[in-house]
Design an enzyme around this catalytic site. Structure first.
Site, PDB file in Angstrom:
ATOM      1  N   GLY A 198       0.794  -1.228   0.000  1.00  0.00           N
ATOM      2  CA  GLY A 198       0.000   0.000   0.000  1.00  0.00           C
ATOM      3  C   GLY A 198       0.823   1.273   0.000  1.00  0.00           C
ATOM      4  O   GLY A 198       0.345   2.322   0.464  1.00  0.00           O
ATOM      5  N   ALA A 251      -0.498   5.051   0.931  1.00  0.00           N
ATOM      6  CA  ALA A 251      -0.030   5.631   2.198  1.00  0.00           C
ATOM      7  C   ALA A 251       0.659   6.971   1.972  1.00  0.00           C
ATOM      8  O   ALA A 251       0.486   7.906   2.771  1.00  0.00           O
ATOM      9  CB  ALA A 251       0.915   4.661   2.912  1.00  0.00           C
ATOM     10  N   ASP A 306      -7.281  -0.643  -0.215  1.00  0.00           N
ATOM     11  CA  ASP A 306      -5.967  -0.123   0.188  1.00  0.00           C
ATOM     12  C   ASP A 306      -6.099   1.255   0.841  1.00  0.00           C
ATOM     13  O   ASP A 306      -5.566   1.500   1.928  1.00  0.00           O
ATOM     14  CB  ASP A 306      -5.026  -0.031  -1.023  1.00  0.00           C
TER      15      ASP A 306
HETATM   16  C1  MEV Z   1      -4.297  -4.764  -4.041  1.00  0.00           C
HETATM   17  O1  MEV Z   1      -3.648  -4.411  -2.806  1.00  0.00           O
HETATM   18  C2  MEV Z   1      -5.545  -5.558  -3.768  1.00  0.00           C
HETATM   19  C3  MEV Z   1      -6.313  -6.041  -5.008  1.00  0.00           C
HETATM   20  O2  MEV Z   1      -7.433  -6.770  -4.502  1.00  0.00           O
HETATM   21  C4  MEV Z   1      -6.757  -4.908  -5.869  1.00  0.00           C
HETATM   22  C5  MEV Z   1      -7.869  -4.062  -5.238  1.00  0.00           C
HETATM   23  O3  MEV Z   1      -8.500  -4.476  -4.285  1.00  0.00           O
HETATM   24  O4  MEV Z   1      -8.087  -2.956  -5.762  1.00  0.00           O
HETATM   25  C6  MEV Z   1      -5.473  -6.992  -5.827  1.00  0.00           C
END
Ligand code: MEV
Length: 309
Positions: free
Chosen positions: A103, A107, A148
């Site tokens: 993230g 962040a 995120d």
């Molecule tokens: C990315 O950290 C997480 C995913 O599920 C993409 C999203 O949720 O946008 C792969």
């Protein structure tokens, strides 16, 4: 005006990545050991707003780099607060590894927006901050679920379902996780785009796999809230089997998983977009050293030991 500093933590997704883009629930927690920070300091009149970061190797003037994600972040803050461009310097630092599924982009934007809004006397609350950072996430990859930005802005464990208000969940009993970096960049937009193509060519199969992942995330929430740590490991391992089937694992991820399992891990899976990035390992406290060593031998370039509380 006086200087103002703000931070935002890194994050890991415990359960449900990718399926969360398609409406299934996912669980994510902040990782406070790594963080982004932003400090805003006043500058002489007519300096305009400058964003600078030695760790990200950049120096941007608001007036000259209108499309850069950090400049867009600052501009969204000013628009939201209906404030003119201040004469100030924003200094960003981040210890969150880039392109690791931790993230970092969200962040850094969150720390910047939090610091600038605080400096201007109107600190954004987590919901407004998260909505603003979500706009930046959309620039990075077109169809983010929003998990995120939510977890880095709230800074608490989050049970997340797309387009619904996030639910903060309780960790019944703390547990130890090792976050091991494959050293291969995890480019979320590529991983998410690949899953989308495969889903479009076999929608029924993929929708069923996403539903299975969602079911695991629901069970995991219950296990975590009730402190049933013994149930968490097998759920991680099952989630990883499904992530493999949707095509987001890789040889490097599998190598770390195998090493951790042989060294006595309770559960292992990739975290975030996959393809590269980080593997998370549930470990009994007395085994964390042994498993860390096995992960290093198998090629992990960085290991973060975190206690999920
Ligand atoms: C990315 O950290 C997480 C995913 O599920 C993409 C999203 O949720 O946008 C792969």
């Amino acid at each position: 005006m006086t200087s103002y500093t703000a931070t935002a933590p890194g994050k890991i997704i415990l359960f449900g990545e990718h399926a969360v883009v398609y409406g299934q629930p996912a669980l994510a927690v902040p990782v406070h050991k790594v963080q982004a920070s932003a400090m805003v300091t006043p500058c002489p009149e007519n300096s305009g707003l400058i964003i600078e970061s030695s760790s990200l190797n950049l120096r941007l003037a608001l007036a000259e780099a209108a499309t850069h994600a950090l400049v867009v972040t600052a501009q969204l803050v000013l628009e939201k607060l209906k404030e003119p461009e201040p004469d100030a310097l924003i200094t960003i630092q981040s210890t969150i590894p880039i392109a690791g599924g931790l993230g970092s982009g969200a962040a850094v934007s969150a720390a910047l927006a939090r610091a600038l809004s605080g400096y201007l006397g109107h600190p954004l609350d987590p919901a407004d901050l998260s909505a603003l950072v979500y706009e930046i996430e959309k620039l990075h990859h077109g169809t983010p679920s929003g998990i995120d930005n939510t977890v880095v802005c709230y800074g608490q464990p989050v049970y997340f379902v797309r387009d619904t208000p996030p639910e903060v969940f309780r960790v019944g009993k703390p547990f130890h996780l090792l976050i091991a970096d494959t050293g291969v960049a995890s480019l979320t937009h590529i991983a998410v785009g690949g899953v989308r193509e495969r889903w479009q060519s076999a929608p029924q199969k993929y929708t069923a796999l996403f539903a299975d992942i969602g079911q695991i995330a629901r069970q995991a929430r219950e296990a975590i809230e009730t402190g049933n740590i013994a149930a968490i490991g097998p759920l991680m391992t099952n989630n990883q089997s499904l992530l493999r089937r949707i095509g987001v694992s890789s040889d490097e991820i599998e190598r770390l998983i195998e090493a951790a399992e042989q060294a006595g891990a309770e559960g292992t899976k990739l975290s975030g977009g996959g393809i590269g990035g980080n593997v998370i390992v549930l470990a009994a406290p007395e085994h964390t050293e042994r498993i860390s060593e096995a992960l290093r031998q198998a090629g992990a370039v960085r290991i973060i030991h975190t206690l999920v509380t």
